[in-house]
Write a protein that holds these residues in place. Structure first.
Motif, mmCIF file in Angstrom:
data_model
loop_
_atom_site.group_PDB
_atom_site.id
_atom_site.type_symbol
_atom_site.label_atom_id
_atom_site.label_comp_id
_atom_site.label_asym_id
_atom_site.label_seq_id
_atom_site.Cartn_x
_atom_site.Cartn_y
_atom_site.Cartn_z
ATOM 1 N N GLY A 42 -3.067 10.026 8.326
ATOM 2 C CA GLY A 42 -3.808 8.837 7.911
ATOM 3 C C GLY A 42 -3.154 8.148 6.727
ATOM 4 N N ALA A 43 -2.707 8.933 5.761
ATOM 5 C CA ALA A 43 -2.024 8.361 4.598
ATOM 6 C C ALA A 43 -0.761 7.632 5.028
ATOM 7 C CB ALA A 43 -1.698 9.460 3.581
ATOM 8 N N ALA A 44 -0.095 8.172 6.055
ATOM 9 C CA ALA A 44 1.131 7.527 6.539
ATOM 10 C C ALA A 44 0.819 6.198 7.209
ATOM 11 C CB ALA A 44 1.864 8.461 7.503
ATOM 12 N N VAL B 27 -3.220 5.746 -0.936
ATOM 13 C CA VAL B 27 -3.909 6.699 -0.067
ATOM 14 C C VAL B 27 -3.260 8.068 -0.250
ATOM 15 C CG1 VAL B 27 -4.679 7.225 2.265
ATOM 16 C CG2 VAL B 27 -4.308 4.835 1.587
ATOM 17 N N LEU B 28 -4.011 8.967 -0.865
ATOM 18 C CA LEU B 28 -3.507 10.325 -1.040
ATOM 19 C C LEU B 28 -3.723 11.093 0.259
ATOM 20 C CD1 LEU B 28 -4.862 11.415 -4.557
ATOM 21 C CD2 LEU B 28 -2.637 10.395 -3.994
ATOM 22 N N GLY B 29 -2.664 11.720 0.745
ATOM 23 C CA GLY B 29 -2.771 12.508 1.959
ATOM 24 C C GLY B 29 -2.657 13.994 1.684
ATOM 25 N N SER B 30 -3.230 14.773 2.587
ATOM 26 C CA SER B 30 -3.134 16.230 2.507
ATOM 27 C C SER B 30 -3.308 16.771 3.924
ATOM 28 C CB SER B 30 -4.214 16.784 1.578
ATOM 29 O OG SER B 30 -4.268 18.199 1.668
ATOM 30 N N ARG B 31 -2.867 18.005 4.137
ATOM 31 C CA ARG B 31 -3.175 18.621 5.427
ATOM 32 C C ARG B 31 -4.690 18.667 5.622
ATOM 33 N NH1 ARG B 31 1.290 21.685 7.504
ATOM 34 N NH2 ARG B 31 2.909 21.989 5.946
ATOM 35 N N ASP B 32 -5.388 18.832 4.518
ATOM 36 C CA ASP B 32 -6.849 18.964 4.510
ATOM 37 C C ASP B 32 -7.454 17.660 3.960
ATOM 38 O OD1 ASP B 32 -9.493 19.469 3.745
ATOM 39 O OD2 ASP B 32 -9.075 21.528 3.114
ATOM 40 N N ALA B 33 -8.008 16.854 4.845
ATOM 41 C CA ALA B 33 -8.529 15.548 4.425
ATOM 42 C C ALA B 33 -9.621 15.687 3.365
ATOM 43 C CB ALA B 33 -9.070 14.786 5.637
ATOM 44 N N LEU C 82 5.111 14.356 11.535
ATOM 45 C CA LEU C 82 4.583 13.021 11.228
ATOM 46 C C LEU C 82 5.539 11.914 11.648
ATOM 47 C CD1 LEU C 82 3.212 13.786 7.641
ATOM 48 C CD2 LEU C 82 1.825 13.352 9.684
ATOM 49 N N ALA C 83 6.563 12.268 12.420
ATOM 50 C CA ALA C 83 7.620 11.289 12.733
ATOM 51 C C ALA C 83 7.036 10.022 13.362
ATOM 52 C CB ALA C 83 8.679 11.912 13.636
ATOM 53 N N GLY C 84 6.058 10.189 14.234
ATOM 54 C CA GLY C 84 5.464 9.011 14.869
ATOM 55 C C GLY C 84 4.711 8.151 13.860
ATOM 56 N N ALA C 85 3.890 8.782 13.039
ATOM 57 C CA ALA C 85 3.095 8.045 12.042
ATOM 58 C C ALA C 85 3.990 7.347 11.016
ATOM 59 C CB ALA C 85 2.129 9.002 11.338
ATOM 60 N N VAL D 92 0.864 -1.181 0.000
ATOM 61 C CA VAL D 92 0.000 0.000 0.000
ATOM 62 C C VAL D 92 0.900 1.231 0.000
ATOM 63 C CG1 VAL D 92 -1.763 1.280 1.279
ATOM 64 C CG2 VAL D 92 -1.797 -1.243 1.254
ATOM 65 N N VAL D 93 0.558 2.185 -0.857
ATOM 66 C CA VAL D 93 1.373 3.384 -1.011
ATOM 67 C C VAL D 93 0.622 4.603 -0.489
ATOM 68 C CG1 VAL D 93 2.551 4.893 -2.668
ATOM 69 C CG2 VAL D 93 2.517 2.395 -3.035
ATOM 70 N N GLY D 94 1.216 5.325 0.429
ATOM 71 C CA GLY D 94 0.694 6.605 0.880
ATOM 72 C C GLY D 94 1.432 7.731 0.180
ATOM 73 N N VAL D 95 0.750 8.834 -0.031
ATOM 74 C CA VAL D 95 1.385 9.982 -0.685
ATOM 75 C C VAL D 95 1.116 11.228 0.148
ATOM 76 C CG1 VAL D 95 1.607 11.341 -2.781
ATOM 77 C CG2 VAL D 95 0.976 8.919 -2.955
ATOM 78 N N LEU D 96 2.160 11.745 0.801
ATOM 79 C CA LEU D 96 2.031 13.036 1.483
ATOM 80 C C LEU D 96 2.076 14.120 0.417
ATOM 81 C CD1 LEU D 96 4.622 12.437 4.368
ATOM 82 C CD2 LEU D 96 2.187 11.790 4.275
ATOM 83 N N GLY D 97 1.213 15.079 0.526
ATOM 84 C CA GLY D 97 1.143 16.070 -0.549
ATOM 85 C C GLY D 97 0.441 15.473 -1.756
ATOM 86 N N GLY D 98 -0.509 14.622 -1.503
ATOM 87 C CA GLY D 98 -1.153 13.886 -2.576
ATOM 88 C C GLY D 98 -2.116 14.710 -3.416
ATOM 89 N N THR D 99 -2.316 15.971 -3.042
ATOM 90 C CA THR D 99 -3.171 16.829 -3.862
ATOM 91 C C THR D 99 -2.358 17.699 -4.821
ATOM 92 O OG1 THR D 99 -3.190 18.545 -2.158
ATOM 93 C CG2 THR D 99 -4.970 16.922 -2.088
#
Lengths: 231, 231
Positions: free
Chosen positions: B75-77, B45-51, B99-102, B19-26
Motif C-alpha cells: 500500500g505504501a508503494a 505513507v509509512l509501510g510495514s509488513r504489518d499494517a 513488491l516489484a509489481g507495486a 507523495v513519499v512512501g517508506v518501506l520499513g516505515g516502522t
C-alpha cells in the motif's frame, strides 16, 4: 555554505621533526604531497624506481626553496620516518613486497585508489586482499600500515596558487600511535584535518569513494573533497 | 570550522507535491525520514509488513500534526510517487522482489547499508550483486532505483530537538530525472543538500562508508555525516 563543526579535535602528537619519504614521488600525487609537506617544514625524500627521475622531481621543488631530495624507492624508505606510497595500483603489491625490508618498522601510508576508467567515468577494481591498504599490510607485516590521503586532488596539491585546502583526510589503521601520527601529518597542510575513520578492514570503501568524487567533479566541474560533519 | 562552498548547486525540479512512501516505515530510519519529509509538507505513507504496526507509527507522527498515514508495504508503494526502502539488509532482496509489481514505474530510493557488527565495530557484508542498490535494481527492473540517504543518523532524524542537519546526501543512479528528483527531495529537509555522486555501480562504497562514520562516532562521540567540499 555550511559550518563543518565536528568531530571535535583530539590531542595529536607533534610530528614537525619527522622525515617523509614518498614512493612514487615522481607522480602527480607524490610530487604534490611532497611539495605540501616540505612547505610545512618536513624534510622530504621523493623516491622512484629511477633515482635520476626522482632527483629531477626533487630539484624542481628544491628550486622553490623546499627541503626535498630524490632517491630510489628503497632510499626514500630508509631515509624516512613515515613513508607515503603514492604509486599506481598496477604493480602496487609487487613494489611494496620488494621494499618490505626497507619499510620494516616504519609507518607506511597507503593512498592508493584501485580504480579503472571507461566512458562512464571511474569504477572500482576488485582487489583480492579486500583493499589496497590490506594488500599493503599483507606484504608488509613488519610495517605499520595506515590508509590516508585518498581524496586529495593532485591538481590542487601541485598548484602553487592553492594556499589552503577544504577537506578532511580520513585516516584508517589498526595502530593508534600510527593513525595519530598520520592525522597530525595531514594537519601540517593548511586547511586539512586528519580524522580517524576506522580500522584497516574498512579502507576499501574509502579508497573506492574516490570514484564518486570523480563523478562529483564531472557533474559540478570542481575538485571535490569531503568533510566530516556532526550535529 | 571550515566553509564548505562547493559543489555549486545545479537547478533541481520542484518536488513539493510528491507523495513519499517508506518501506520499513516502522524502523528508526524509516520513521525518521518520514517525520522529516512530512514536516517539509509531503504526504507520507509509512509501510510495514504489518499494517497495524505501520498505522501505530503513523499515528505517533500524526499526533504531532504531520501528514502521515500507515499501510502495508504494498500500500505504501502504490500510494506514493517516490518510495524509500528503509529496510534491514537481511531480507532486502526478497522484500523488494515481492513488491516489484507495486513498485513498477516508481522511483525507489534504497538507503540500505549492508553492515555487520562485532567487538571492533561495523564491517561491510559481502553482497553478491555488488551493493544493496544494485541488488534492488536487479529485482526491480521496472523501477527507477536511486541510492541515497545512507549517512543520515536515525537518532538525529527522530530527535525533535534537531531542527537542521549538517550533511550532504550523496545521490547515485543511472536516470538523471530520478537522481535530480531525489536530490531535490533531500533538500526539502533543512540543512541537507543533495549531491549527485555517480552511477549505481559506484553505490557499494557509499553504503559501506557508513561503517567508517560509525567509527568516527565512536572515536569522537558524535553523529557524523559528510559534506562534499571543493576548492
Amino acid at each position: 555554505m555550511a559550518d563543518v563543526t565536528s568531530p571535535a579535535p583530539l590531542a595529536l602528537p607533534d610530528v614537525a621533526a619527522l622525515v617523509v619519504g614518498v614512493l612514487g614521488g615522481t607522480g602527480a600525487q607524490g610530487r604534490g604531497l611532497g611539495r605540501r609537506l616540505a612547505a610545512a617544514g618536513h624534510r622530504v625524500v621523493l623516491g622512484s624506481r629511477d633515482a635520476g627521475r626522482a632527483a629531477e622531481a626533487a630539484a624542481a621543488l628544491a628550486a622553490d626553496g623546499l627541503p626535498v631530495e630524490g632517491a630510489d624507492n628503497a632510499g626514500a624508505a630508509t631515509e624516512a620516518d613515515v613513508v607515503i606510497a603514492a604509486i599506481p595500483y598496477a604493480g602496487h603489491r609487487e613494489l611494496l613486497a620488494g621494499l618490505a625490508g626497507a619499510l620494516a618498522g616504519r609507518i607506511v601510508v597507503d593512498c592508493v585508489n584501485p580504480l579503472g576508467f571507461d566512458s562512464h567515468g571511474a569504477f572500482v577494481l576488485p582487489v583480492e586482499a579486500g583493499s589496497a591498504a590490506l594488500e599493503a599490510a599483507a606484504v608488509l607485516p613488519s610495517s605499520r600500515v595506515v590508509a590516508a590521503f585518498h581524496h586529495v586532488s593532485a591538481v590542487l596539491l601541485e598548484d602553487p596558487a592553492v594556499t589552503s585546502f577544504d577537506l578532511d583526510v580520513l585516516v584508517l589503521g589498526d595502530d593508534r600511535d600510527a593513525t595519530d601520527t598520520v592525522q597530525a601529518l595531514a594537519e601540517r597542510i593548511p586547511g586539512m584535518r586528519g580524522v580517524y575513520a576506522g580500522r584497516l578492514r574498512n579502507a576499501a570503501q574509502v579508497e573506492a569513494l574516490t570514484a564518486n568524487l570523480i563523478s562529483v567533479n564531472r557533474r559540478y566541474r570542481t575538485h571535490a573533497g569531503i568533510r566530516v560533519s556532526g550535529p
